[in-house]
Design a protein around this motif. Structure first.
Motif, PDB file in Angstrom:
ATOM      1  N   ARG A 210     -11.637  -5.413   4.034  1.00  0.00           N
ATOM      2  CA  ARG A 210     -11.621  -3.974   3.788  1.00  0.00           C
ATOM      3  C   ARG A 210     -10.635  -3.341   4.765  1.00  0.00           C
ATOM      4  NH1 ARG A 210     -16.546  -5.194   6.320  1.00  0.00           N
ATOM      5  NH2 ARG A 210     -16.840  -4.235   8.370  1.00  0.00           N
ATOM      6  N   VAL A 211     -10.186  -2.142   4.449  1.00  0.00           N
ATOM      7  CA  VAL A 211      -9.210  -1.442   5.287  1.00  0.00           C
ATOM      8  C   VAL A 211      -9.918  -0.315   6.030  1.00  0.00           C
ATOM      9  CG1 VAL A 211      -7.046  -0.149   5.342  1.00  0.00           C
ATOM     10  CG2 VAL A 211      -7.351  -2.008   3.700  1.00  0.00           C
ATOM     11  N   GLU A 212     -10.153  -0.524   7.316  1.00  0.00           N
ATOM     12  CA  GLU A 212     -10.747   0.484   8.192  1.00  0.00           C
ATOM     13  C   GLU A 212      -9.795   0.665   9.377  1.00  0.00           C
ATOM     14  OE1 GLU A 212     -14.648  -1.281   8.867  1.00  0.00           O
ATOM     15  OE2 GLU A 212     -15.511   0.236   7.536  1.00  0.00           O
ATOM     16  N   PRO A 213      -8.984   1.730   9.378  1.00  0.00           N
ATOM     17  CA  PRO A 213      -7.945   1.880  10.404  1.00  0.00           C
ATOM     18  C   PRO A 213      -8.457   1.785  11.836  1.00  0.00           C
ATOM     19  CG  PRO A 213      -7.545   3.411   8.620  1.00  0.00           C
ATOM     20  CD  PRO A 213      -8.875   2.774   8.331  1.00  0.00           C
ATOM     21  N   ASP A 214      -9.599   2.394  12.148  1.00  0.00           N
ATOM     22  CA  ASP A 214     -10.112   2.341  13.524  1.00  0.00           C
ATOM     23  C   ASP A 214     -10.447   0.907  13.934  1.00  0.00           C
ATOM     24  OD1 ASP A 214      -9.811   5.050  13.825  1.00  0.00           O
ATOM     25  OD2 ASP A 214     -11.897   5.540  13.414  1.00  0.00           O
ATOM     26  N   ALA A 215     -11.127   0.174  13.050  1.00  0.00           N
ATOM     27  CA  ALA A 215     -11.499  -1.206  13.361  1.00  0.00           C
ATOM     28  C   ALA A 215     -10.263  -2.086  13.474  1.00  0.00           C
ATOM     29  CB  ALA A 215     -12.438  -1.738  12.286  1.00  0.00           C
ATOM     30  N   ILE A 216      -9.282  -1.856  12.619  1.00  0.00           N
ATOM     31  CA  ILE A 216      -8.054  -2.657  12.661  1.00  0.00           C
ATOM     32  C   ILE A 216      -7.323  -2.433  13.984  1.00  0.00           C
ATOM     33  CG2 ILE A 216      -5.760  -2.904  11.642  1.00  0.00           C
ATOM     34  CD1 ILE A 216      -7.073  -2.345   8.931  1.00  0.00           C
ATOM     35  N   ALA A 217      -7.210  -1.170  14.410  1.00  0.00           N
ATOM     36  CA  ALA A 217      -6.515  -0.876  15.665  1.00  0.00           C
ATOM     37  C   ALA A 217      -7.230  -1.506  16.852  1.00  0.00           C
ATOM     38  CB  ALA A 217      -6.414   0.634  15.851  1.00  0.00           C
ATOM     39  N   ALA A 218      -8.563  -1.494  16.825  1.00  0.00           N
ATOM     40  CA  ALA A 218      -9.325  -2.040  17.958  1.00  0.00           C
ATOM     41  C   ALA A 218      -9.227  -3.558  18.012  1.00  0.00           C
ATOM     42  CB  ALA A 218     -10.786  -1.600  17.851  1.00  0.00           C
ATOM     43  N   VAL A 219      -9.429  -4.228  16.880  1.00  0.00           N
ATOM     44  CA  VAL A 219      -9.444  -5.686  16.871  1.00  0.00           C
ATOM     45  C   VAL A 219      -8.043  -6.257  17.072  1.00  0.00           C
ATOM     46  CG1 VAL A 219      -9.944  -7.708  15.454  1.00  0.00           C
ATOM     47  CG2 VAL A 219     -11.511  -5.775  15.454  1.00  0.00           C
ATOM     48  N   ALA A 220      -7.037  -5.610  16.484  1.00  0.00           N
ATOM     49  CA  ALA A 220      -5.673  -6.114  16.582  1.00  0.00           C
ATOM     50  C   ALA A 220      -5.006  -5.758  17.910  1.00  0.00           C
ATOM     51  CB  ALA A 220      -4.837  -5.583  15.425  1.00  0.00           C
ATOM     52  N   GLY A 221      -5.669  -4.954  18.735  1.00  0.00           N
ATOM     53  CA  GLY A 221      -5.126  -4.620  20.049  1.00  0.00           C
ATOM     54  C   GLY A 221      -3.927  -3.707  20.004  1.00  0.00           C
ATOM     55  N   LEU A 222      -3.855  -2.819  19.003  1.00  0.00           N
ATOM     56  CA  LEU A 222      -2.753  -1.866  18.944  1.00  0.00           C
ATOM     57  C   LEU A 222      -2.847  -0.883  20.102  1.00  0.00           C
ATOM     58  CD1 LEU A 222      -2.655  -1.122  15.107  1.00  0.00           C
ATOM     59  CD2 LEU A 222      -1.290  -2.749  16.399  1.00  0.00           C
ATOM     60  N   ASP A 223      -1.711  -0.462  20.618  1.00  0.00           N
ATOM     61  CA  ASP A 223      -1.710   0.423  21.790  1.00  0.00           C
ATOM     62  C   ASP A 223      -1.882   1.888  21.426  1.00  0.00           C
ATOM     63  OD1 ASP A 223       0.685   0.842  20.587  1.00  0.00           O
ATOM     64  OD2 ASP A 223       1.941   0.415  22.342  1.00  0.00           O
ATOM     65  N   ARG A 224      -2.130   2.181  20.156  1.00  0.00           N
ATOM     66  CA  ARG A 224      -2.363   3.564  19.722  1.00  0.00           C
ATOM     67  C   ARG A 224      -3.268   3.560  18.496  1.00  0.00           C
ATOM     68  NH1 ARG A 224       3.104   6.254  18.566  1.00  0.00           N
ATOM     69  NH2 ARG A 224       3.742   5.115  20.410  1.00  0.00           N
ATOM     70  N   PRO A 225      -3.998   4.646  18.264  1.00  0.00           N
ATOM     71  CA  PRO A 225      -4.895   4.682  17.097  1.00  0.00           C
ATOM     72  C   PRO A 225      -4.104   4.755  15.799  1.00  0.00           C
ATOM     73  CG  PRO A 225      -4.830   6.821  18.176  1.00  0.00           C
ATOM     74  CD  PRO A 225      -4.069   5.881  19.064  1.00  0.00           C
ATOM     75  N   LEU A 226      -4.766   4.417  14.728  1.00  0.00           N
ATOM     76  CA  LEU A 226      -4.173   4.511  13.400  1.00  0.00           C
ATOM     77  C   LEU A 226      -4.712   5.732  12.668  1.00  0.00           C
ATOM     78  CD1 LEU A 226      -4.352   0.771  12.273  1.00  0.00           C
ATOM     79  CD2 LEU A 226      -2.269   2.066  12.744  1.00  0.00           C
ATOM     80  N   ALA A 227      -3.860   6.376  11.892  1.00  0.00           N
ATOM     81  CA  ALA A 227      -4.271   7.532  11.100  1.00  0.00           C
ATOM     82  C   ALA A 227      -5.298   7.110  10.056  1.00  0.00           C
ATOM     83  CB  ALA A 227      -3.051   8.153  10.425  1.00  0.00           C
ATOM     84  N   PRO A 228      -6.215   8.008   9.681  1.00  0.00           N
ATOM     85  CA  PRO A 228      -7.239   7.648   8.697  1.00  0.00           C
ATOM     86  C   PRO A 228      -6.703   7.458   7.285  1.00  0.00           C
ATOM     87  CG  PRO A 228      -7.430   9.957   9.301  1.00  0.00           C
ATOM     88  CD  PRO A 228      -6.427   9.361  10.233  1.00  0.00           C
ATOM     89  N   ARG A 229      -5.526   8.036   6.975  1.00  0.00           N
ATOM     90  CA  ARG A 229      -4.931   7.828   5.660  1.00  0.00           C
ATOM     91  C   ARG A 229      -3.804   6.808   5.746  1.00  0.00           C
ATOM     92  NH1 ARG A 229      -3.588  13.347   2.545  1.00  0.00           N
ATOM     93  NH2 ARG A 229      -2.903  14.077   4.584  1.00  0.00           N
ATOM     94  N   VAL A 230      -3.544   6.143   4.622  1.00  0.00           N
ATOM     95  CA  VAL A 230      -2.464   5.159   4.553  1.00  0.00           C
ATOM     96  C   VAL A 230      -1.360   5.705   3.656  1.00  0.00           C
ATOM     97  CG1 VAL A 230      -4.096   3.275   4.881  1.00  0.00           C
ATOM     98  CG2 VAL A 230      -3.412   3.930   2.565  1.00  0.00           C
ATOM     99  N   LEU A 231      -0.157   5.142   3.804  1.00  0.00           N
ATOM    100  CA  LEU A 231       0.980   5.546   2.974  1.00  0.00           C
ATOM    101  C   LEU A 231       1.164   4.523   1.869  1.00  0.00           C
ATOM    102  CD1 LEU A 231       3.353   7.556   2.596  1.00  0.00           C
ATOM    103  CD2 LEU A 231       4.770   5.905   3.863  1.00  0.00           C
ATOM    104  N   ARG A 232       0.967   4.941   0.626  1.00  0.00           N
ATOM    105  CA  ARG A 232       1.251   4.095  -0.537  1.00  0.00           C
ATOM    106  C   ARG A 232       2.744   4.230  -0.828  1.00  0.00           C
ATOM    107  NH1 ARG A 232      -3.106   3.776  -4.030  1.00  0.00           N
ATOM    108  NH2 ARG A 232      -1.776   2.336  -5.200  1.00  0.00           N
ATOM    109  N   LEU A 233       3.493   3.210  -0.515  1.00  0.00           N
ATOM    110  CA  LEU A 233       4.945   3.266  -0.549  1.00  0.00           C
ATOM    111  C   LEU A 233       5.469   3.515  -1.965  1.00  0.00           C
ATOM    112  CD1 LEU A 233       7.048   2.947   1.722  1.00  0.00           C
ATOM    113  CD2 LEU A 233       7.320   0.571   1.017  1.00  0.00           C
ATOM    114  N   ASP A 234       6.471   4.389  -2.069  1.00  0.00           N
ATOM    115  CA  ASP A 234       7.109   4.698  -3.344  1.00  0.00           C
ATOM    116  C   ASP A 234       7.662   3.409  -3.961  1.00  0.00           C
ATOM    117  OD1 ASP A 234       8.589   5.621  -5.479  1.00  0.00           O
ATOM    118  OD2 ASP A 234       9.672   7.138  -4.344  1.00  0.00           O
ATOM    119  N   PRO A 235       7.268   3.063  -5.204  1.00  0.00           N
ATOM    120  CA  PRO A 235       7.788   1.842  -5.832  1.00  0.00           C
ATOM    121  C   PRO A 235       9.298   1.849  -6.012  1.00  0.00           C
ATOM    122  CG  PRO A 235       5.848   2.640  -6.998  1.00  0.00           C
ATOM    123  CD  PRO A 235       6.231   3.715  -6.028  1.00  0.00           C
TER     124      PRO A 235
END
Length: 243
Positions: free
Chosen positions: A159-184
Motif C-alpha cells: 500500500r502507499v502511505e507516504p508517512d510510513a514510506i518516509a520513515a522506513v526508507a530513511g528519507l531526510d524529509r517528509p513526503l506530501a500526502p498526495r502523489v503526482l500521477r504523471l502526465d502520460p
C-alpha cells in the motif's frame, strides 16, 4: 412476533448494505466528475500544493520543476494493466523551493520478471520538469504489517502511505500526502493513464450490488408476510364455530 422482529432486523441489515453500496457509487461518480473537470481545464497549481493535508481528497492539475531523490524505487505490488499483473513504480521528487515537501511521483506500470523479479527503475538525473494530476494515494485496503519491505535496491509496497514510506526508507524529509500521477504525454516513465479509480469497482457495479441488497431486503419481508398468512389459514377453528 419473534419471527417478524427477526425478519425486520435482517431486512434492515440488507437495506443498509444496499444504501452503502449506492453511496459508494455516488462517491465514485463525484470523483470521476471532478477528475473530468480538472483534466478538461488543466489549470496548473504548484507542486507544493501536494503537501496541504486539508486537500488530500481533492484533485488538481499541477506542474513544476525539481529533482528526483536517489532512493527507491518504491514498487506497489499486485497492479493490473491490460490484464497483466505487475507493479506500479514511484520515486520521491523534491520540487523547487525550500518550503516544498517531497512527494511521490507515479511513474507508471511495469511487468514482473521471471520468478517475480522486480524491474529496474533508473533515477532521472538533474533538473526535471513534471506535470500531472495530484491525487490521494491508491486506497490501501487492509492494513497488515508495515506495508513496505526492502528488496535489493527497491522497496516493495503493499500500500502507499507516504508517512510510513518516509520513515522506513530513511528519507531526510517528509513526503506530501498526495502523489503526482504523471502526465502520460511526457516521455518520462512507463505505461500509465490518469484513471482516478484504478483496480477498483466502477460505480455501475456498486449500483448493481445495491439493487441486489435491496431486493434481498424486500424478499425477506415478502417471505415473512407469506408465512404469516399461511399460518393464520392453518390455525384450527374453535369447537362449535360455524364453517
Amino acid at each position: 412476533m419473534f419471527g417478524w422482529l427477526a425478519a425486520i432486523g435482517l431486512a434492515a441489515c440488507f437495506a443498509a448494505l444496499g444504501a452503502w453500496q449506492y453511496g459508494r457509487a455516488e462517491e465514485k461518480r463525484a470523483v470521476k466528475a471532478q477528475a473530468a473537470a480538472v483534466l478538461d481545464a488543466r489549470d496548473p497549481v504548484p507542486l507544493a500544493a501536494a503537501s496541504d493535508p486539508r486537500r488530500i481528497d481533492d484533485l488538481d492539475w499541477s506542474a513544476g520543476r525539481g529533482r528526483f531523490i536517489d532512493t527507491g524505487p518504491f514498487l506497489l505490488d499486485n497492479q493490473r494493466h491490460e490484464g497483466r499483473v505487475g507493479v506500479r513504480a514511484y520515486r520521491a521528487f523534491v520540487p523547487e523551493g525550500e518550503s516544498a515537501s517531497a512527494l511521490l511521483v507515479d511513474l507508471g506500470w511495469l511487468p514482473l520478471g521471471a520468478g517475480r523479479a522486480l524491474p529496474g527503475v533508473p533515477t532521472p538525473q538533474g533538473d526535471v520538469a513534471l506535470r500531472g494530476l495530484l491525487a490521494a494515494p491508491p486506497s490501501p485496503g487492509l492494513r497488515l504489517g508495515t506495508g513496505i519491505a526492502p528488496v535489493g535496491e527497491a522497496w516493495l509496497l503493499t500500500r502507499v502511505e507516504p508517512d510510513a514510506i518516509a520513515a522506513v526508507a530513511g528519507l531526510d524529509r517528509p513526503l506530501a500526502p498526495r502523489v503526482l500521477r504523471l502526465d502520460p504525454a511526457l516521455p518520462l516513465g512507463h505505461a500509465r493513464d490518469l484513471d482516478v479509480l484504478p483496480n477498483t469497482l466502477p460505480p455501475e457495479r456498486h449500483v448493481g450490488y445495491a439493487v441486489q441488497w435491496f431486493a434481498l431486503a424486500a424478499t425477506v419481508l415478502v417471505v415473512a408476510l407469506v408465512l404469516t398468512l399461511r399460518s393464520r389459514r392453518r390455525r384450527p377453528r374453535p369447537l362449535g364455530e360455524s364453517r
